[in-house]
Write an enzyme that holds these catalytic residues in place. Structure first.
Site, short mmCIF file in Angstrom:
data_model
loop_
_atom_site.label_atom_id
_atom_site.label_comp_id
_atom_site.label_asym_id
_atom_site.label_seq_id
_atom_site.Cartn_x
_atom_site.Cartn_y
_atom_site.Cartn_z
N LYS A 141 27.85 41.15 40.91
CA LYS A 141 27.69 41.13 39.44
C LYS A 141 26.24 40.95 39.00
O LYS A 141 25.81 41.48 37.98
CB LYS A 141 28.53 40.01 38.84
CG LYS A 141 29.99 40.29 38.95
CD LYS A 141 30.80 39.30 38.17
CE LYS A 141 32.26 39.57 38.47
NZ LYS A 141 33.17 38.76 37.74
N ARG A 199 36.21 50.96 41.98
CA ARG A 199 37.50 51.33 42.61
C ARG A 199 38.45 51.79 41.52
O ARG A 199 38.13 51.71 40.34
CB ARG A 199 38.09 50.09 43.28
CG ARG A 199 38.17 48.92 42.28
CD ARG A 199 38.96 47.75 42.79
NE ARG A 199 38.71 46.53 42.07
CZ ARG A 199 39.34 46.13 40.97
NH1 ARG A 199 40.27 46.89 40.43
NH2 ARG A 199 39.04 44.99 40.39
P1 ADP Z 1 41.86 45.02 37.56
O1 ADP Z 1 43.13 44.31 37.34
O2 ADP Z 1 41.10 45.24 36.33
O3 ADP Z 1 41.96 46.19 38.44
P2 ADP Z 1 41.24 42.59 38.85
O4 ADP Z 1 39.91 41.91 38.82
O5 ADP Z 1 42.37 41.94 38.15
O6 ADP Z 1 40.92 44.02 38.32
O7 ADP Z 1 41.60 42.85 40.37
C1 ADP Z 1 42.70 43.63 40.84
C2 ADP Z 1 43.17 43.05 42.13
O8 ADP Z 1 42.11 42.89 43.03
C3 ADP Z 1 43.80 41.69 41.95
O9 ADP Z 1 44.85 41.59 42.86
C4 ADP Z 1 42.67 40.74 42.31
O10 ADP Z 1 43.16 39.53 42.76
C5 ADP Z 1 41.96 41.53 43.38
N1 ADP Z 1 40.51 41.29 43.43
C6 ADP Z 1 39.60 41.65 42.53
N2 ADP Z 1 38.36 41.32 42.91
C7 ADP Z 1 38.47 40.71 44.11
C8 ADP Z 1 37.55 40.14 45.03
N3 ADP Z 1 36.24 40.11 44.80
N4 ADP Z 1 38.03 39.61 46.16
C9 ADP Z 1 39.35 39.64 46.41
N5 ADP Z 1 40.27 40.17 45.58
C10 ADP Z 1 39.85 40.70 44.45
P1 ADP Z 2 36.43 39.30 37.11
O1 ADP Z 2 35.56 39.88 38.15
O2 ADP Z 2 37.14 38.10 37.55
O3 ADP Z 2 37.28 40.34 36.49
P2 ADP Z 2 34.80 39.43 34.68
O4 ADP Z 2 33.34 39.21 34.66
O5 ADP Z 2 35.28 40.81 34.54
O6 ADP Z 2 35.39 38.75 36.00
O7 ADP Z 2 35.47 38.53 33.54
C1 ADP Z 2 36.86 38.42 33.42
C2 ADP Z 2 37.19 37.87 32.04
O8 ADP Z 2 36.60 36.57 31.86
C3 ADP Z 2 36.66 38.69 30.87
O9 ADP Z 2 37.49 39.76 30.55
C4 ADP Z 2 36.59 37.65 29.78
O10 ADP Z 2 37.85 37.40 29.21
C5 ADP Z 2 36.14 36.41 30.53
N1 ADP Z 2 34.67 36.31 30.51
C6 ADP Z 2 33.83 36.66 31.50
N2 ADP Z 2 32.54 36.46 31.15
C7 ADP Z 2 32.57 35.99 29.89
C8 ADP Z 2 31.56 35.59 28.93
N3 ADP Z 2 30.27 35.64 29.22
N4 ADP Z 2 31.99 35.15 27.71
C9 ADP Z 2 33.29 35.10 27.40
N5 ADP Z 2 34.27 35.45 28.24
C10 ADP Z 2 33.93 35.88 29.47
#
Ligand code: ADP
Ligand code: ADP
Ligand code: MG
Length: 461
Positions: free
Chosen positions: A116, A292
């Site tokens: 990130k 992905r």
């Molecule tokens: P989205 O739902 O938008 O595709 P998510 O962040 O919810 O993205 O991730 C989808 C799946 O991948 C979930 O099962 C989550 O737990 C898993 N996942 C996402 N990022 C990671 C990571 N860095 N390491 C392990 N599992 C991950």
């Molecule tokens: P992940 O890799 O777990 O998906 P993200 O960076 O995409 O992490 O953040 C997941 C969620 O967490 C966002 O959709 C939002 O709801 C919250 N979030 C993340 N960063 C911020 C921020 N700077 N301010 C407010 N909410 C946040």
């Protein structure tokens, strides 16, 4: 086109990939853990190889076992799905060195955008606004304090390797910063084996709006509009919709251009998603890229009339973007509910176990992506999502009403699911009026106004 693809995943996404392969006339090799012997992805694939014990660290995350299966099965490509190894650049490199095509971006693009902190750097360089915050990794509490005061509270401390809502902590003042910093670090170390964190300004009650990118190996990059994923629990998505009720044509154009420009700047190939937070004034900030296919790619497929997984495979095989994808225009509304094996009345505690009876809704405009069936045992080792229910309609209201109707038909006994929770949200006035943000679920849970409805009253055991 490829002759045989190894599907390095399980559950609904493994099925999703197998279905795409069947339609393309490509053979499939499933890999599975001992807990997934009876899983549908094993039964529907042309071949299957067991790769280890139930915990994912002993099976779905074992690069050497998956590569052995690939050699034995003589496949020419691997689709990683989402989660597990999907964003592991090392895995993509190993595939390259074995002359097996990794269906996804190049390892170097994954390096650039997978972390990130690094993704924020590339966004800044491409002139795309990011959430204000630290210039890079924040080493210790003292530096965290300095950055937080400069950025201004509230702040979010986030793991560079974060995913699935983990490794993230908010801090509202100096007093809470120290523990938030340590907790984020510890959780990240445990979940991702990398405790590095950085600091962002916390955007109060924003919308989570993401753009779907598709890019071929010939330099064509397009976006397929946005998905609003603001209905979240603990920073994890539970309901997604497209288009976003917040979106205007002008904002879509601006954000879509930014997403495409950023993808182009790193030479991105295949499917990817640019995630942004958008505040009430229409200011948008890039937060991360998922390199992905995503869980919620389904709603984009329904709105834009294309098959993103088939397109991923064609792109990886060297084909140009299909014209209907390159020129796709939104033509309907779609919503997805993630159905989890969790008890909404017990704080969404996961409830693995045997599904004693399973009946899925159907009819016009209803799509189900699921590996569940009557007699299926939900194992305790993995993600609790057992199905994705998607409805499509001409308008947002008709799509919500169709979802409400489909949820009422969904009949799953033996385990608790989140069907009643989704049912309640489809009846919530604020949701129906498009008045929600990332704080919505917490607010309605705290106010106790959510009336969980018993699922499927029409069918009886
Ligand atoms: P989205 O739902 O938008 O595709 P998510 O962040 O919810 O993205 O991730 C989808 C799946 O991948 C979930 O099962 C989550 O737990 C898993 N996942 C996402 N990022 C990671 C990571 N860095 N390491 C392990 N599992 C991950
Ligand atoms: P992940 O890799 O777990 O998906 P993200 O960076 O995409 O992490 O953040 C997941 C969620 O967490 C966002 O959709 C939002 O709801 C919250 N979030 C993340 N960063 C911020 C921020 N700077 N301010 C407010 N909410 C946040
Ligand atoms: Mg995210």
């Amino acid at each position: 086109m490829f002759e045989k693809i190894l599907v390095a995943n399980r559950g609904e996404i493994a099925l999703r990939v197998i279905r795409a392969c069947k339609e393309l006339g490509v053979r499939t090799l499933a890999v599975y853990s001992e807990a997934d012997v009876d899983s549908l992805h094993v039964q529907l694939a042309d071949e299957a190889i067991c790769i280890g014990a139930p915990p994912s660290t002993e099976s779905y995350l074992k690069v050497d076992r998956i590569m052995s299966a690939a050699e034995v099965g003589d496949v020419d490509a691997i689709h990683p799905g989402y989660g597990f190894l999907a964003e592991n650049a090392h895995f993509a490199e190993v595939c390259d060195s074995c002359k097996i095509k990794f269906i996804g971006p190049t390892a170097s693009a994954m390096h650039a955008m997978g972390d990130k902190n690094s993704a924020r750097e590339f966004a800044r360089k491409a002139g795309v606004a990011v959430t204000p915050g630290s210039d890079g990794i924040v080493a210790d509490e003292q530096e965290a304090l300095k950055v937080a005061r400069k950025v201004g509270y509230p702040v979010m401390i986030k793991a560079v390797a974060g995913g699935g809502g983990r490794g993230m902590r908010a801090a509202h003042n100096d007093a809470s910063l120290g523990s938030a910093f340590q907790n984020a670090r510890m959780e990240a170390e445990k979940a991702f084996g990398n405790g590095d964190v950085y600091i962002e300004k916390l955007i109060v009650n924003p919308h989570h709006i993401e753009f779907q990118i598709m890019a071929d190996q010939h330099g064509h990059v397009v976006h397929l509009g946005e998905r609003d994923c603001s209905i979240q629990r603990r920073n994890q998505k539970v309901i997604e919709e497209s288009p976003s009720p917040l979106m205007t044509p002008a904002l879509r154009k601006k954000m879509g251009n930014a997403a495409v420009k950023l993808a182009e700047s790193v030479g991105y190939q295949n499917a990817g998603t640019m995630e942004f937070l958008v505040d009430n004034d229409g200011n948008y900030y890039f937060i991360e890229m998922n390199t992905r296919i995503q869980v919620e790619h389904t709603i984009t497929e329904e709105v834009y009339g294309c098959d993103l997984v088939k397109e991923q495979i064609k792109i990886a095989a060297g084909e140009k973007l299909s014209p209907h994808v390159a020129n796709a225009v939104p033509r309907s509304h779609a919503i997805q509910c993630r159905i989890n094996a969790e008890d909404p009345e017990k704080n969404f505690q996961p409830v693995p176990g045997r599904i004693s009876f399973y009946y899925a809704p159907g009819g016009r405009g209803v799509r189900i992506d699921s590996h569940a069936y009557t007699g299926y045992v939900v194992p305790p080792y993995y993600d609790s999502m057992i199905a994705k229910l998607i409805t499509v309609g001409a308008t947002r209201t008709s799509t919500i009403d169709r979802m409400r109707r489909a949820l009422d038909e969904y009949y799953i006994t033996g385990i608790k699911t989140t069907v009643p929770f989704h049912s309640a949200i489809m009846r919530n006035a604020d949701f129906r009026n498009g008045k929600y943000d990332t704080g919505f679920v917490e607010r309605i849970m705290n106010s106790n106004t959510l009336e969980l409805r018993p699922a499927a009253t029409q069918l009886h055991d």
